[in-house]
Design an enzyme around this catalytic site. Structure first.
Site, short mmCIF file in Angstrom:
data_model
loop_
_atom_site.label_atom_id
_atom_site.label_comp_id
_atom_site.label_asym_id
_atom_site.label_seq_id
_atom_site.Cartn_x
_atom_site.Cartn_y
_atom_site.Cartn_z
CG ASN A 215 -0.22 0.07 2.53
OD1 ASN A 215 0.87 -0.47 2.69
ND2 ASN A 215 -0.83 0.71 3.51
CG HIS A 216 2.29 4.79 -2.36
ND1 HIS A 216 3.33 5.13 -1.52
CD2 HIS A 216 2.61 5.30 -3.58
CE1 HIS A 216 4.23 5.81 -2.20
NE2 HIS A 216 3.82 5.93 -3.46
CB VAL A 217 0.37 5.39 3.82
CG1 VAL A 217 -0.76 4.39 3.68
CG2 VAL A 217 1.61 4.73 4.40
#
Length: 707
Positions: free
Chosen positions: A34-36
């Protein structure tokens, strides 16, 4: 140098990598994180094997700082606007290089998951690669994220990297290429959501409600406004200090052996404080459903072994519950919150604040319990025993498929004795940093839209019956800030769906669940929604369909998961533990894409002339034929003819002739036509918004048998 930097990152961010042993790269491999935050690629570069390649957008790669960093790692540059870029990535994977590919394509604004790009799924599918889902938790709270609406940022938040079980993306033969792309992209989203849920559970599984409250205050800040009602608003600091004061006042009032405490309160800040105070003390709250009538409440209190009931004089007076409290007081002790409030001193308040700043834990554990009661529509209410672990697992399941942030504001009028109102409407927002407005009654159709407008609510939930009431009287601008409207508790009728879409431009997201599972099992979301269904099963839910005689399409839904209850409390029989699976009693059908359609409850069928008659279908036919009014169909025993279908309606124009014509055109048997139609002024509803089927069935039997 790389090892030194990796050690420094581990030390500064207290970095933990969970299931690192799963990173065994054999054959084509794609790593999907995921990309946070902007930290994500740096963290993965330092923590993953040096053989890993990174996919970088050409525009980002051209930035001076990024270009400098790329000199030290294996990477492939692609232009997202060029459709042939996928071939480049596919070739790198086929050459045996493990590739990191962010499937969301951008940094999320909420910390939750966003859409999965088809290209990412195609790379894994076309190369027969093993997909390693990875969930990063913590960087979203750093100054390097793009989340502008969070309350509290930190230079060095604690970071966890969770490595999920590797899997492959496969699809059936015989589908078109477009359908295959959609199917594998859907699989990737499901895989990421499942990993997100497991990452949350690994982090939170041993925490109870009070411990999660302390953690929420730490993450979002003590000054974050979190819950309000018509009379007061509190932040995390005030709420937790109040819980400490309340628990201190309640502790000496309970006997040592007194584990279960009755709670008879409306939606209000005081109710929240009482629940968390009982959690803090390690007691088991039993939330009494005061909408079901005196007999059911007394039965519930007896079933749960309640010796003490916490309530409020003001509430008892306004809700006309004087007789109920008198009856309860004959065999139980009644404690009024007003009396406790008068004993609170300045020293008590200072002590509560001191305990807040010391972050003193409570006596509960993840295995501590809470008791809710079934509505009693099919007999005496049963006590549903749910652990903190189960309800919190359900919160984490829902949080893995929907996105929300501390910028959101939720309006909830569903009572806390309703499992949907407790989990989704109260606990999820409080523990998730969402400011919550609690309103005491869902029946005030004109008032609630005004509150939504003044409060700038972005999230709202209700049963379809209540949502229909709000939709009819609200101004078209009252709900202008709403992002999500979640419906549950009963089937969402098409007229209600159309009303909200046409009048407010809002798509209602329908879900499904039962009290026994904390309660949500399925949910439509912006990422995966299909009209006419209740969405897909949440992560962590196992299910099967048992065949039902006389029903060809679908079966009796049986489920299990970490959100399952511990068992039932049965009237005059005691505790009955669950055996691992729960038979819902709902007939459902699951399509190939995983969307669930509810046919009806097994007990919402009548058997006439050997044919199974779906009573829900009778109600839907009445709603279609007659656009106004409420309709409820029941199967009642007829002393002369066995069982008959009786339709109760608030529309005086409802006729058997119109229904007979409708069923004939729809190709249904004439047995679906109600044997008797009863026109009533007002449909009797339970506090959950469902018709009082048990009361209507008794009334129907009296009519049919001339009593």
């Amino acid at each position: 140098m790389t090892r030194l930097l990796a050690w420094l990152i581990r030390f500064l961010f207290r970095l933990k990598i969970i299931h690192r042993d799963r990173l065994l790269f054999e054959g084509p491999t794609v790593i999907m994180p995921n990309h946070v935050s902007f930290l994500d690629a740096v963290l993965l570069y330092l923590m993953l094997p040096s053989s890993v390649w990174f996919v970088v957008n050409t525009e980002i790669a051209s930035r001076p700082l990024v270009a400098l960093a790329l000199r030290f790692c294996n990477h492939v540059r692609i232009d997202n606007r060029n459709p042939y870029s996928l071939r480049t990535i596919i070739n790198v994977v086929r050459e045996g290089n493990p590739v990191v590919l962010f499937p969301e394509g951008r940094i999320t604004n909420t910390g939750g998951l966003m859409k999965m790009y088809t290209g990412a799924a195609l790379v894994a599918w076309k190369t027969d690669a093993k997909v390693f889902p990875i969930i990063l938790r913590g960087p979203e709270y750093s100054l390097f994220s793009r989340i502008k609406d969070k309350v509290k940022t930190r230079w060095l938040p604690e970071i966890r990297i969770f490595i999920g079980e590797p899997g492959s993306l496969v699809t059936e033969t015989g589908l078109s290429f477009r359908a295959q792309k959609a199917r594998v992209t859907d699989q990737l989203l499901t895989m990421m959501q499942q990993t997100m849920f497991l990452a949350r559970r690994q982090e939170y599984e041993k925490l109870d409600f009070f411990a999660r409250l302390l953690l929420a205050a730490k993450v979002h800040g003590g000054s974050k406004a979190i819950v309000r009602d018509l009379n007061r608003a509190v932040d995390y600091r005030t709420l937790i200090a109040g819980v400490n004061v309340m628990s201190g006042k309640l502790r000496p009032t309970f006997a040592v052996s007194e584990d279960t405490v009755g709670v008879l309160l409306p939606n209000a800040v005081a109710h929240v404080v009482v629940l968390f105070a009982l959690f803090h003390l390690g007691k088991t709250p039993a939330i009494l459903n005061f909408s079901t009538g005196l007999r059911n409440v007394l039965d519930s209190a007896g079933t749960a072994g309640i010796q003490t009931v916490l309530t409020s004089r003001a509430f008892v007076e306004k809700a006309n519950l004087d007789e109920l409290v008198v009856q309860l007081a004959m065999t139980r002790r009644i404690i009024y919150l007003e009396d406790l409030a008068q004993t609170v001193s300045l020293l008590d308040k200072l002590t509560g604040l001191y305990r807040y700043f010391k972050r003193q834990p409570g006596a509960a554990t993840a295995d501590s319990r809470l008791i809710l009661f079934t509505s009693g529509t099919e007999g005496r209410p049963k006590g549903v025993v749910l652990s903190h672990r189960a309800i919190l697992a359900n919160i984490d399941q829902a949080s893995s498929v929907i996105d929300y942030s501390p910028a959101d504001r939720m309006l909830n009028a569903l009572p806390m004795f309703h499992s949907f109102g407790l989990m989704a409407g109260t606990m999820l927002p409080i523990l998730g940093g969402i400011e919550l407005f609690l309103y005491p009654s869902p029946l005030h159709y004109r008032i609630l839209p005004e509150i939504a407008y003044d409060f700038n609510a972005t999230l709202m939930l209700g049963t379809p019956t209540f949502l229909a009431g709000y939709g009819k009287v609200a101004h078209p601008y009252d709900f202008h800030r709403l992002r999500y409207v979640l419906a549950g508790g009963e089937k969402l009728r098409q007229p209600v769906r159309d009303l909200w879409l046409d009048k407010f431009g809002i798509r209602i997201l329908e879900g499904y669940g039962v009290t026994e599972t904390g309660p949500v099992l399925c949910l439509n979301t912006p990422l995966a929604a299909h009209t006419g269904t209740v969405g897909k099963f949440l992560p962590g839910i196992e299910w099967r369909l048992d065949p039902v005689s006389g029903i060809d399409s679908g079966g009796n839904l049986v489920v299990r998961g970490p959100n399952l209850m511990e068992g039932y409390l049965i009237f005059e029989q005691g505790f009955r533990p669950v055996d691992g699976w729960h038979i819902t009693g709902d007939v459902v059908w699951v399509d190939p894409a995983g969307y669930v359609s509810i046919q009806a409850r097994l007990k919402r069928f009548a058997k006439i002339a050997g044919e199974m008659i779906n009573l829900q279908l009778v109600e839907e036919a009445a709603a279609t034929c007659f656009s106004t009014g409420l309709h409820a169909a029941v199967a009642a025993a007829d002393g002369r003819k066995g069982e008959r279908v009786v339709l109760f309606t608030t529309n005086s124009q409802t006729t058997r002739e119109a229904l007979r014509e409708y069923f004939a055109q729809a190709g249904h048997s004439g047995l679906y036509v109600p044997g008797h139609i009863v026109t009533i002024t007002t449909m009797p509803l339970l506090g959950t918004g469902k018709p009082d089927y048990l009361g209507l069935q008794k009334q129907a039997e009296k009519i049919l048998n001339g009593v």
